[in-house]
Write a protein that holds these residues in place. Sequence first.
Motif, PDB file in Angstrom:
ATOM      1  N   SER A  93       0.458  -0.995  -0.116  1.00 13.46           N
ATOM      2  CA  SER A  93       0.000   0.161   0.093  1.00 13.46           C
ATOM      3  C   SER A  93       0.347   1.484   0.011  1.00 13.46           C
ATOM      4  N   GLY A  94       1.723   1.156   0.014  1.00 13.82           N
ATOM      5  CA  GLY A  94       2.841   2.294   0.195  1.00 13.82           C
ATOM      6  C   GLY A  94       3.048   2.633   1.830  1.00 13.82           C
ATOM      7  N   GLU A  95       2.758   2.294   2.697  1.00 12.93           N
ATOM      8  CA  GLU A  95       2.303   2.658   4.009  1.00 12.93           C
ATOM      9  C   GLU A  95       3.629   2.600   4.461  1.00 12.93           C
ATOM     10  N   LEU A  96       4.296   1.560   4.736  1.00 10.48           N
ATOM     11  CA  LEU A  96       5.894   1.289   5.180  1.00 10.48           C
ATOM     12  C   LEU A  96       6.878   1.974   4.821  1.00 10.48           C
ATOM     13  N   GLN A  97       6.611   2.651   2.855  1.00  7.99           N
ATOM     14  CA  GLN A  97       7.754   3.303   2.595  1.00  7.99           C
ATOM     15  C   GLN A  97       7.497   4.972   3.278  1.00  7.99           C
ATOM     16  N   GLN A  98       6.313   5.472   3.362  1.00  5.73           N
ATOM     17  CA  GLN A  98       6.031   6.740   4.077  1.00  5.73           C
ATOM     18  C   GLN A  98       6.368   6.423   5.661  1.00  5.73           C
ATOM     19  N   LEU A  99       6.203   5.345   5.995  1.00  4.21           N
ATOM     20  CA  LEU A  99       6.059   5.546   8.091  1.00  4.21           C
ATOM     21  C   LEU A  99       8.229   5.852   7.461  1.00  4.21           C
ATOM     22  N   LEU A 100       8.630   5.110   6.717  1.00  4.84           N
ATOM     23  CA  LEU A 100      10.557   4.920   6.906  1.00  4.84           C
ATOM     24  C   LEU A 100      11.128   5.744   6.369  1.00  4.84           C
ATOM     25  N   THR A 101      10.611   6.598   5.610  1.00  2.81           N
ATOM     26  CA  THR A 101      10.386   7.902   5.860  1.00  2.81           C
ATOM     27  C   THR A 101       9.917   9.216   6.872  1.00  2.81           C
ATOM     28  N   GLU A 102       9.391   9.059   6.905  1.00  5.84           N
ATOM     29  CA  GLU A 102       8.552   9.800   7.877  1.00  5.84           C
ATOM     30  C   GLU A 102       9.625   9.872   9.512  1.00  5.84           C
ATOM     31  N   ALA A 103      10.451   8.842   8.714  1.00  6.14           N
ATOM     32  CA  ALA A 103      11.086   8.231  11.080  1.00  6.14           C
ATOM     33  C   ALA A 103      12.607   8.665  10.054  1.00  6.14           C
ATOM     34  N   GLY A 104      12.519   9.430   9.195  1.00 12.66           N
ATOM     35  CA  GLY A 104      14.308   9.728   8.897  1.00 12.66           C
ATOM     36  C   GLY A 104      14.472   8.856   8.273  1.00 12.66           C
ATOM     37  N   VAL A 105      14.250   7.513   8.100  1.00 12.87           N
ATOM     38  CA  VAL A 105      15.581   5.821   7.948  1.00 12.87           C
ATOM     39  C   VAL A 105      16.219   5.759   6.577  1.00 12.87           C
ATOM     40  N   VAL A 106      14.932   6.180   5.995  1.00 13.14           N
ATOM     41  CA  VAL A 106      15.160   6.669   3.725  1.00 13.14           C
ATOM     42  C   VAL A 106      14.706   8.006   3.974  1.00 13.14           C
ATOM     43  N   SER A 107      15.417   8.353   2.617  1.00 15.56           N
ATOM     44  CA  SER A 107      14.714   9.368   1.865  1.00 15.56           C
ATOM     45  C   SER A 107      13.847   9.095   0.918  1.00 15.56           C
TER      46      SER A 107
END
Length: 108
Positions: A93-107
């Motif tokens: 759903s793209g939710e994980l990527q969003q969570l990781l981006t918001e957490a500053g883990v991935v750009s």
Amino acid sequence: MSVQDTIRETVTSNPVVLFMKGSPQFPQCGFSATAAQILKLSGVAEYASVNVLADDEIRQGIKEYANWPTIPQLYVKGEFVGGCDIMKEMFQSGELQQLLTEAGVVSA
């Protein structure tokens, strides 16, 4: 230090932690392999992984820590995210990527 303290220390001192069977390089179950692959596809280059097969206390303790009966378990910024199925759904759903981006883990 209790097992719960050790687990708490691990999940709060690392941005991303995957409790799994085996290691990201050599997962020892299909679910752990899938979880590691999802993190890789999400752009997470580095994360802490804990091989629950190496320590029975951790293996039992992590189930109690999140009140979640299965391994793998993903933590981001100290928060329990879920197991393999939840990771799969969130990735699709793209939710994980969003969570990781918001957490500053991935750009982004």
